[in-house]
Design a protein around this motif. Structure first.
Motif, PDB file in Angstrom:
ATOM      1  N   TYR A   1       0.832  -1.202   0.000  1.00 20.25           N
ATOM      2  CA  TYR A   1       0.000   0.000   0.000  1.00 20.25           C
ATOM      3  C   TYR A   1       0.867   1.253   0.000  1.00 20.25           C
ATOM      4  N   THR A   2       1.937   1.249   0.798  1.00 21.29           N
ATOM      5  CA  THR A   2       2.802   2.424   0.885  1.00 21.29           C
ATOM      6  C   THR A   2       3.494   2.694  -0.443  1.00 21.29           C
ATOM      7  N   ALA A   3       3.945   1.642  -1.106  1.00 20.38           N
ATOM      8  CA  ALA A   3       4.607   1.816  -2.403  1.00 20.38           C
ATOM      9  C   ALA A   3       3.655   2.373  -3.452  1.00 20.38           C
ATOM     10  N   ARG A   4       2.358   2.127  -3.310  1.00 21.61           N
ATOM     11  CA  ARG A   4       1.375   2.576  -4.283  1.00 21.61           C
ATOM     12  C   ARG A   4       0.736   3.910  -3.925  1.00 21.61           C
ATOM     13  N   ALA A   5       1.121   4.498  -2.800  1.00 17.31           N
ATOM     14  CA  ALA A   5       0.573   5.790  -2.399  1.00 17.31           C
ATOM     15  C   ALA A   5       1.035   6.877  -3.377  1.00 17.31           C
ATOM     16  N   ASP A   6       0.205   7.912  -3.539  1.00 17.47           N
ATOM     17  CA  ASP A   6       0.571   9.015  -4.425  1.00 17.47           C
ATOM     18  C   ASP A   6       1.867   9.691  -3.990  1.00 17.47           C
ATOM     19  N   ASP A   7       2.093   9.724  -2.680  1.00 15.59           N
ATOM     20  CA  ASP A   7       3.279  10.388  -2.128  1.00 15.59           C
ATOM     21  C   ASP A   7       4.312   9.377  -1.640  1.00 15.59           C
ATOM     22  N   ALA A   8       4.407   8.243  -2.322  1.00 17.48           N
ATOM     23  CA  ALA A   8       5.313   7.172  -1.892  1.00 17.48           C
ATOM     24  C   ALA A   8       6.759   7.650  -1.788  1.00 17.48           C
ATOM     25  N   ALA A   9       7.161   8.599  -2.602  1.00 18.07           N
ATOM     26  CA  ALA A   9       8.547   9.077  -2.576  1.00 18.07           C
ATOM     27  C   ALA A   9       8.901   9.779  -1.282  1.00 18.07           C
ATOM     28  N   GLU A  10       7.893  10.074  -0.452  1.00 20.30           N
ATOM     29  CA  GLU A  10       8.127  10.772   0.814  1.00 20.30           C
ATOM     30  C   GLU A  10       8.101   9.829   2.011  1.00 20.30           C
ATOM     31  N   TRP A  11       7.810   8.541   1.792  1.00 22.98           N
ATOM     32  CA  TRP A  11       7.547   7.641   2.921  1.00 22.98           C
ATOM     33  C   TRP A  11       8.314   6.332   2.765  1.00 22.98           C
ATOM     34  N   GLY A  12       9.485   6.253   3.374  1.00 18.79           N
ATOM     35  CA  GLY A  12      10.235   5.015   3.413  1.00 18.79           C
ATOM     36  C   GLY A  12       9.992   4.270   4.713  1.00 18.79           C
ATOM     37  N   ILE A  13      10.026   2.945   4.634  1.00 21.22           N
ATOM     38  CA  ILE A  13       9.776   2.080   5.799  1.00 21.22           C
ATOM     39  C   ILE A  13      11.097   1.513   6.303  1.00 21.22           C
ATOM     40  N   VAL A  14      11.338   1.631   7.609  1.00 18.34           N
ATOM     41  CA  VAL A  14      12.425   0.916   8.272  1.00 18.34           C
ATOM     42  C   VAL A  14      11.782  -0.260   8.997  1.00 18.34           C
ATOM     43  N   ALA A  15      12.066  -1.465   8.551  1.00 17.03           N
ATOM     44  CA  ALA A  15      11.362  -2.654   9.033  1.00 17.03           C
ATOM     45  C   ALA A  15      12.264  -3.506   9.911  1.00 17.03           C
ATOM     46  N   PHE A  16      11.679  -4.016  10.984  1.00 13.88           N
ATOM     47  CA  PHE A  16      12.397  -4.869  11.936  1.00 13.88           C
ATOM     48  C   PHE A  16      11.716  -6.228  12.016  1.00 13.88           C
ATOM     49  N   GLY A  17      12.531  -7.276  12.043  1.00  9.71           N
ATOM     50  CA  GLY A  17      12.007  -8.622  12.195  1.00  9.71           C
ATOM     51  C   GLY A  17      11.482  -8.850  13.605  1.00  9.71           C
ATOM     52  N   GLY A  18      11.048 -10.068  13.848  1.00 10.39           N
ATOM     53  CA  GLY A  18      10.577 -10.432  15.183  1.00 10.39           C
ATOM     54  C   GLY A  18      11.644 -11.233  15.901  1.00 10.39           C
ATOM     55  N   ARG A  19      11.379 -12.518  16.077  1.00  5.46           N
ATOM     56  CA  ARG A  19      12.358 -13.383  16.720  1.00  5.46           C
ATOM     57  C   ARG A  19      13.517 -13.644  15.760  1.00  5.46           C
ATOM     58  N   ALA A  20      14.623 -14.105  16.337  1.00  6.28           N
ATOM     59  CA  ALA A  20      15.749 -14.509  15.495  1.00  6.28           C
ATOM     60  C   ALA A  20      15.347 -15.747  14.690  1.00  6.28           C
ATOM     61  N   PRO A  21      15.823 -15.872  13.446  1.00  4.89           N
ATOM     62  CA  PRO A  21      15.439 -17.033  12.634  1.00  4.89           C
ATOM     63  C   PRO A  21      15.932 -18.339  13.258  1.00  4.89           C
ATOM     64  N   ARG A  22      15.104 -19.368  13.140  1.00  6.70           N
ATOM     65  CA  ARG A  22      15.509 -20.684  13.623  1.00  6.70           C
ATOM     66  C   ARG A  22      16.545 -21.272  12.672  1.00  6.70           C
ATOM     67  N   PRO A  23      17.332 -22.247  13.132  1.00  3.12           N
ATOM     68  CA  PRO A  23      18.313 -22.877  12.239  1.00  3.12           C
ATOM     69  C   PRO A  23      17.629 -23.399  10.972  1.00  3.12           C
ATOM     70  N   GLY A  24      18.185 -23.052   9.848  1.00  2.00           N
ATOM     71  CA  GLY A  24      17.620 -23.476   8.578  1.00  2.00           C
ATOM     72  C   GLY A  24      16.630 -22.500   7.971  1.00  2.00           C
ATOM     73  N   ASP A  25      16.119 -21.552   8.778  1.00  2.00           N
ATOM     74  CA  ASP A  25      15.196 -20.550   8.252  1.00  2.00           C
ATOM     75  C   ASP A  25      15.958 -19.465   7.511  1.00  2.00           C
ATOM     76  N   LEU A  26      15.308 -18.874   6.530  1.00  2.00           N
ATOM     77  CA  LEU A  26      15.885 -17.737   5.826  1.00  2.00           C
ATOM     78  C   LEU A  26      15.858 -16.515   6.733  1.00  2.00           C
ATOM     79  N   ASP A  27      16.970 -15.806   6.812  1.00  2.00           N
ATOM     80  CA  ASP A  27      17.048 -14.555   7.569  1.00  2.00           C
ATOM     81  C   ASP A  27      16.502 -13.452   6.664  1.00  2.00           C
TER      82      ASP A  27
END
Length: 483
Positions: A29-55
């Motif tokens: 939704y943010t990428a498709r907003a009319d003013d998307a060039a003004e709104w960048g997302i800093v995203a944080f994961g949750g738990r640490a990935p389990r062994p074998g999971d993609l980080d």
């Protein structure tokens, strides 16, 4: 996959709970907003990935936050590069969460931390018996005595991380902010607001210099939302599918359905993206939309998950083609529709859901949906079951959903639940069915006609396995984004 010479949008949104659903929904939704060039997302994961999971945060960071969204319909796939995430970090980087929340440019925090991630007690308040949450509160009380920013780091729960970040913002004088929970909780805005204020009061009671609770009440606007977009786990060969179709190398593509919906209620004191350009709806009262989605879509998913797994189905598309389960879902929809406003046209919404469920190209696995059932059944099924009981009616669809959840444990299916320890204790009780039902709502099931019908359903579903007193493997964790 890397950005070209065009600069990334400035970081003005923070997201907690980086997973597939966030990338299919809020980031899209943010990428498709009319003013998307003004709104960048800093995203944080949750738990640490389990062994074998993609980080996922690390993989996204290597791609400058870019990823491919694959919208999968019966007619084929559509591939879109989403560029709204400008930085991705592991959840334990609480120093960076604090730094971004203390930045006056940050105007919005969105959350997809799963229902269990809010650490709520049955009464809807914060679970002050939760050891991890208590440890985070103790850390915040200690931090209140010093001005060292490092003292605010180290929280392990999502509420603890958010509260520490908001305290960093208070200390920095960075101004008001909007908090936007995007999880399938009824009244999610009110629950988040109430939980944060209660936790802040616990911190203040420990000698906090200045009132965090008072600051939150004055500066944090909490938005209520209804979110909807079926987002299954990506199949192992999705990256290869993207490479063949587009020529791009993408380690973390996301697959979703073409349909999407986002309804929001509340004020954004520091601004927000123009999400309406992508179809979001801002309303005065989100509750009817929220209930329609939570009951009709999510409730049907839970019914199909447990009853479908018991019938050896694997995906939603397979389960909905089972005539018995389809009739059960349609019955559930009728039960729930009786408690929704007529102008929401629950019948039309249900017809559209049936088409979405039957999309075989969206491989939405029942095992994924089945995660955290102890919380999901309480939120998705029990409100309708109580309302039908109060009206003096049996509710076969709702009762089947509850019975199937109990029977899935009694049959030893390997289920994942954030309350796995409590579920395991219930399964090991002298009367495991009674103990499991008591986890949901003892008053609704103890000595009532509803309880009697659910127990009969459990007996029919368990069959020859009734003699077993123990459940199967119950993992005390949650998927990255239960549906």
């Amino acid at each position: 996959m890397r950005r070209d010479t065009a600069p990334a949008a400035p970081p003005r949104l923070v997201h907690l709970g980086l997973g597939a659903f966030h990338r299919a929904h809020q980031a899209w939704y943010t990428a498709r907003a009319d003013d998307a060039a003004e709104w960048g997302i800093v995203a944080f994961g949750g738990r640490a990935p389990r062994p074998g999971d993609l980080d996922v945060p690390a993989a996204l960071a290597r791609q400058d936050g870019l990823y491919t969204l694959v919208e999968r319909s019966e007619d084929g796939d559509a591939f879109t590069v989403v560029d709204s995430i400008v930085a991705a970090h592991p959840g334990p980087r609480t120093d960076l969460i604090n730094a971004h929340l203390a930045d006056p440019r940050t105007a919005v925090v969105t959350l997809t931390i799963t229902e269990a991630g809010y650490r709520l007690a049955p009464d809807g308040g914060p679970d002050l018996a939760d050891p991890a949450l208590l440890a985070d509160l103790a850390r915040l009380r200690e931090a209140s005595a010093v001005d060292d920013p490092a003292a605010l780091t180290g929280a392990t729960t999502a509420p603890g991380r958010l509260l520490a970040g908001l305290e960093a913002r208070r200390r920095a004088g960075a101004g008001p902010i909007a908090l936007v929970p995007c999880d399938n909780l009824p009244g999610n805005g009110a629950l988040l607001r109430g939980g944060l204020l209660a936790l802040a009061a616990e911190v203040d009671a420990g000698g906090h210099h200045g009132s965090l609770a008072s600051w939150l009440a004055d500066h944090a606007s909490v938005i209520s939302t209804s979110v909807d977009r079926i987002t299954p786990r990506a199949e192992p060969d999705l990256a290869e599918t993207v490479r063949r179709a587009t020529g791009r190398s993408d380690a973390v593509p996301v697959v979703t359905e073409p349909f999407s919906d986002w309804v929001l209620e509340g004020e954004f004191p520091a601004g927000r993206p123009a999400w309406e350009a992508a179809g979001a709806l801002v309303v005065d009262d989100v509750e009817p939309f929220e209930s329609r989605k939570l009951w009709l879509l999510n409730g049907a998913h839970s019914l199909l998950a447990y009853a479908g797994l018991l019938a050896d189905h694997v995906t939603v598309a397979q389960a909905i083609e089972d005539p018995t389960l389809r009739r059960a879902v349609e019955g559930w929809w009728s039960e729930a529709a009786r408690h929704l406003p007529a102008d929401l046209d629950a019948a039309a919404y249900s017809r559209a859901l049936l088409a979405r469920f039957r999309n075989h190209r969206v491989e939405h696995r029942l095992a994924q949906i089945s995660a955290d059932g102890s919380a999901k059944i309480r939120l998705r099924i029990l409100p309708v079951l109580r309302a039908e009981a109060d009206a003096g009616r049996a509710a076969p669809g709702a009762e089947l959903a509850v019975a199937a959840w109990v029977a899935a444990h009694r049959r030893g299916l390997p289920l994942v639940d954030a309350a796995g320890d409590d579920v395991a204790r219930a399964c090991s009780a002298a009367e495991p069915v009674e103990a499991l039902l008591a986890m949901l709502d003892p008053a609704l099931f103890a000595g009532t006609p509803v309880g009697a019908r659910v127990r009969d359903g459990v007996r029919r579903l368990v069959g020859a396995a009734e003699g077993s007193r123990h459940c199967g493997e119950i993992s005390p964790g949650a998927t990255a984004r239960p549906a």
